[in-house]
Design an enzyme around this catalytic site. Sequence first.
Site, PDB file in Angstrom:
ATOM      1  N   GLU A  63      37.743  47.875  36.122  1.00  0.00           N
ATOM      2  CA  GLU A  63      36.993  49.028  36.612  1.00  0.00           C
ATOM      3  C   GLU A  63      36.172  48.688  37.847  1.00  0.00           C
ATOM      4  O   GLU A  63      35.728  47.551  38.025  1.00  0.00           O
ATOM      5  CB  GLU A  63      36.029  49.522  35.514  1.00  0.00           C
ATOM      6  CG  GLU A  63      36.721  49.921  34.230  1.00  0.00           C
ATOM      7  CD  GLU A  63      35.756  50.113  33.080  1.00  0.00           C
ATOM      8  OE1 GLU A  63      36.090  50.888  32.163  1.00  0.00           O
ATOM      9  OE2 GLU A  63      34.673  49.478  33.077  1.00  0.00           O
ATOM     10  N   THR A  91      35.602  38.178  27.220  1.00  0.00           N
ATOM     11  CA  THR A  91      36.078  39.561  27.105  1.00  0.00           C
ATOM     12  C   THR A  91      35.735  40.351  28.357  1.00  0.00           C
ATOM     13  O   THR A  91      36.538  41.148  28.849  1.00  0.00           O
ATOM     14  CB  THR A  91      35.441  40.243  25.874  1.00  0.00           C
ATOM     15  OG1 THR A  91      35.852  39.544  24.698  1.00  0.00           O
ATOM     16  CG2 THR A  91      35.850  41.698  25.776  1.00  0.00           C
ATOM     17  N   ASP A 234      33.413  51.956  25.266  1.00  0.00           N
ATOM     18  CA  ASP A 234      33.294  51.987  26.724  1.00  0.00           C
ATOM     19  C   ASP A 234      34.598  52.356  27.418  1.00  0.00           C
ATOM     20  O   ASP A 234      34.752  52.123  28.613  1.00  0.00           O
ATOM     21  CB  ASP A 234      32.790  50.640  27.267  1.00  0.00           C
ATOM     22  CG  ASP A 234      33.690  49.474  26.874  1.00  0.00           C
ATOM     23  OD1 ASP A 234      34.755  49.719  26.268  1.00  0.00           O
ATOM     24  OD2 ASP A 234      33.329  48.333  27.172  1.00  0.00           O
TER      25      ASP A 234
END
Length: 355
Positions: A63, A91, A234
């Site tokens: 992102e 992660t 998320d």
Amino acid sequence: MPIVNLNLVPFVSVENMMDLVLETGIDAFLVELAQYIEEDFRRWEHFDKTPRVASHSAEGVIELMPTSDGRLYGFKYVNGHPKNTRSGRQTVTAFGVLADVETGYPLLLSEMTILTALRTAAMSAVAARYLAPKNARTMALIGTGAQSEFQARAFRASLGIESLRLFDVDHGAMARCRGNLADLGLSIALCASPEEAVEGAEIITTATADKQNATILTDNMIGAGVHINAVGGDCPGKTELHRDILLRSSIFVEYPPQTRVEGEIQQLDPDHPVVELWRVICGKEAGRDRADQITLFDSVGFAVEDFSALRYVKEKLKGSRHSTALDLLADPDEPRDLYGMLLRRQAWLRQVSLA
């Protein structure tokens, strides 16, 4: 007078960031960062806002998160790949840039893996100050991954949490979390189930990593008066709470167009009422207004929080040695003669080779 060294941009490496945080003090860093976030939420209407630009795959998401207040521009690159831990990777990793809107020149390039963990915890504490029961002292932490210790320290430093109740399917992760927090004077219980963890907790934080629609908390686990800090959701298709909990809760979000796609409220109708947290911070709407109210901060992370974190780090760097001057920008003697700069470099290399 001409400005020298236009090519150099301060770069905060992972080592720089760790040293900056430790020199400041972890608790002090979290508290000060929370203040910067709250300041920017109070001027929320000054920011350009857009949902993050996401590229999803079966394995995770990459992102970009941009925003600007008209004077500074910031963005963060961040990924979320839950399976990374199987190969010894994080992660979540991230880096960010803060730039001058007037010139477009970057002012700061920084690691944001550690900084994102800190800003997520600081953001949770900001929300909890307005939404959690007054004088709450016990928090349940469901999911003891990389975010857990930061959440615990932020809530201890900002709200005075004294007792933690931990649960994770990975018992080793629970033990690691307890060990990392052992010197803080917290009462820490390792629990055998989520049901045991939430018993007696006034604040419940969920911070799990799996990219799936999960039910970490069921409706019968949530009693009146608690505050839920839902951090794990998320992205589309990833949730932690049973839908019935949402229907009983007063829901507070960062930016609805993003949260309705990525947060817990993706389970609800598109017009289900939610309150934007900035409106509570500015006194335009109520936060917690009765003792039996269930409050839910549906936290997905928003670009303004990263902007605040970069702005804070830029200020903290003044007078410090916790950055490196990075030769990032081409700076020819004549701004329009970029090709000439290349030729001069070529001539210099030839001289060196003949020396």
